[in-house]
Scaffold this active site. Structure first.
Site, PDB file in Angstrom:
ATOM      1  N   GLU A 133     -32.282  -5.442  17.799  1.00 36.65           N
ATOM      2  CA  GLU A 133     -32.659  -6.580  18.647  1.00 36.65           C
ATOM      3  C   GLU A 133     -33.095  -6.032  19.998  1.00 36.65           C
ATOM      4  OE1 GLU A 133     -29.593  -9.615  19.360  1.00 36.65           O
ATOM      5  OE2 GLU A 133     -30.442  -9.909  21.363  1.00 36.65           O
ATOM      6  N   ARG A 150     -35.391  -8.535  28.485  1.00 31.87           N
ATOM      7  CA  ARG A 150     -34.843  -8.431  29.835  1.00 31.87           C
ATOM      8  C   ARG A 150     -35.582  -7.388  30.645  1.00 31.87           C
ATOM      9  NH1 ARG A 150     -28.480  -7.994  28.132  1.00 31.87           N
ATOM     10  NH2 ARG A 150     -28.616  -9.660  26.600  1.00 31.87           N
ATOM     11  N   LYS A 200     -24.844 -17.354  17.813  1.00 34.00           N
ATOM     12  CA  LYS A 200     -24.352 -16.214  18.576  1.00 34.00           C
ATOM     13  C   LYS A 200     -23.134 -16.716  19.367  1.00 34.00           C
ATOM     14  CE  LYS A 200     -26.067 -13.503  22.525  1.00 34.00           C
ATOM     15  NZ  LYS A 200     -26.683 -12.167  22.492  1.00 34.00           N
TER      16      LYS A 200
END
Ligand code: 3PG
Length: 217
Positions: free
Chosen positions: A42, A46, A130
């Site tokens: 993943e 960011r 999540k």
């Protein structure tokens, strides 16, 4: 019916959550993970390099299971999917992005830790959440408590998970896999220490393989 991407994630048990500063290192990162036995990553949006990193990984390794994380907006969801992401991850539940992804058949893993958030996700058609930040929110005890009213829901906890505490999560029937940045530290990519990534991934994978995990139903 659980999406096949989630079946792959379950079988591997681990999601390396990556912050990458230099997209020219993405291909070697993916190769390192594949060679360590973990064909799954993943890339979080960011850093400015993230979308280019996703593109490079997809181009070099068409079969790797590739997620894009920290999706906060619909635009980011569209960009990540067109860069080649197979699944999208968010710390929260950006409704327009979730609806768009599901309408395109792209699995979306939104963050949810309260019954209200889980209910919102369920209404949109989400099957897996999540659970972030897992350790701060109370760890596996919190997951057990919050999942009781939602018998169909499964979680992928992240946040404060390491090789030495992943077992408590992965042996619970509601937990599909665990994720975290401990597997691929940002500094290791920056400093070219791919050997440390290999060692960390192999150590965690050994723990996963040693567990008797509930079968996926
Ligand atoms: C995430 O986005 O899932 C988290 O940043 C992972 O948390 P960690 O850095 O504590 O593993």
């Amino acid at each position: 019916m659980l999406n096949p991407i989630y079946r792959t994630i379950y079988s591997l048990g681990l999601i390396p959550v990556v912050e990458i500063d230099d997209s020219s290192r993405a291909e070697v990162l993916a190769r390192t993970l594949i060679e360590a036995g973990l064909p799954l990553v993943e890339i979080t949006l960011r850093t400015p390099a993230a979308l280019q990193a996703i593109q490079s990984i997809r181009r070099a390794y068409p079969n790797i299971t590739l997620g894009a994380g920290t999706i906060l907006t619909l635009d980011q969801a569209r960009q990540a999917a067109s860069a080649g992401a197979d699944f999208l991850v968010s710390p929260g539940l950006p409704q327009d992005a979730v609806e768009w992804a599901l309408s395109e058949g792209i699995p979306f893993l939104p963050g949810a830790v309260t019954p209200h958030e889980i209910l919102q996700g369920l209404r949109l058609g989400i099957e897996v959440f999540k659970f972030f930040p897992a350790e701060t929110m109370g760890g596996i005890a919190a997951i057990k408590a919050v999942s009781d009213p939602f018998p169909s829901v499964r979680f992928i906890p992240t946040g404060g998970i390491q090789t030495d505490n992943l077992s408590s999560y992965l042996t619970h029937e509601r937990v599909l896999a665990v994720g975290g940045s401990w597997l691929v530290k940002r500094q290791w990519i920056k400093n070219g220490r791919f050997d440390q990534i290999t060692a960390q991934v192999k150590a965690a994978a050994r723990v996963v393989q040693s567990l008797s995990r509930p079968a996926l139903t």
